[in-house]
Scaffold this active site. Structure first.
Site, mmCIF file in Angstrom:
data_model
loop_
_atom_site.group_PDB
_atom_site.id
_atom_site.type_symbol
_atom_site.label_atom_id
_atom_site.label_comp_id
_atom_site.label_asym_id
_atom_site.label_seq_id
_atom_site.Cartn_x
_atom_site.Cartn_y
_atom_site.Cartn_z
ATOM 1 N N CYS A 1 0.846 -1.198 0.000
ATOM 2 C CA CYS A 1 0.000 0.000 0.000
ATOM 3 C C CYS A 1 0.884 1.252 0.000
ATOM 4 O O CYS A 1 2.001 1.231 0.520
ATOM 5 C CB CYS A 1 -0.881 -0.020 1.259
ATOM 6 S SG CYS A 1 -1.903 1.431 1.506
ATOM 7 N N GLY A 2 0.370 2.330 -0.545
ATOM 8 C CA GLY A 2 1.104 3.589 -0.533
ATOM 9 C C GLY A 2 1.304 4.151 0.867
ATOM 10 O O GLY A 2 2.102 5.065 1.055
#
Length: 158
Positions: A36-37
């Protein structure tokens, strides 16, 4: 009145673990995702853990692939990724669902205690719940809330 101590979760090896083992501790419970970012939050979570674990803070990470499948299928890959890239030493548990028919009962409880802004459902990775030393959920933080921003709330409860 139920508390988080009433729940049992699966460790990364599949064995059951009672959250009663954390009785008397301040907890941050978070759904995580390695791809995930927001993964840089692992670093801030680890910094909080290092800073306050001797005062009774525990951070419990629950990998989840429900949001764009941003978690490894293999839990060993997840734990290795977290350790190698962010030095994670706080407990990580088995991969779970946080919404839907197969959601982890612990997260059903957490969401019922502190709903989201518009919905009860978890909206994304890195939703964080702060649990006091009595096992009661006191606050829910959005995925975009950096862990360092909740330090003041931690200090009030330590």
């Amino acid at each position: 009145m139920p508390t988080v101590y009433d729940y049992t979760v699966k460790k990364t090896n599949g064995n059951e673990h009672s959250l009663q083992d954390y009785e008397g501790k301040l907890l941050i419970i978070v759904n995580t995702a390695s791809k995930c970012g927001l993964t840089n939050q692992f670093q801030e979570l680890q910094e909080l853990y290092d800073k306050y674990k001797d005062q009774g803070l525990e951070i419990l990470g629950f990998p989840c692939g429900q949001f764009n499948n941003q978690e490894f299928d293999n839990i060993e890959e997840t734990t290795e990724f977290c350790q190698l890239n962010f030095g994670v030493t706080f407990p990580m548990y088995g991969k779970i669902d946080v919404n839907g028919k197969n959601e982890e009962p612990l997260f059903t409880y957490l969401k019922s205690e502190k709903s989201g802004l518009l919905l009860n459902d978890i909206k994304w990775n890195f939703t964080k719940f702060l649990v006091n030393r009595n096992g009661q959920v006191v606050k829910r933080y959005a995925p975009t809330t950096n862990p360092s921003k909740i330090e003041k709330d931690i200090l009030k409860l330590l």
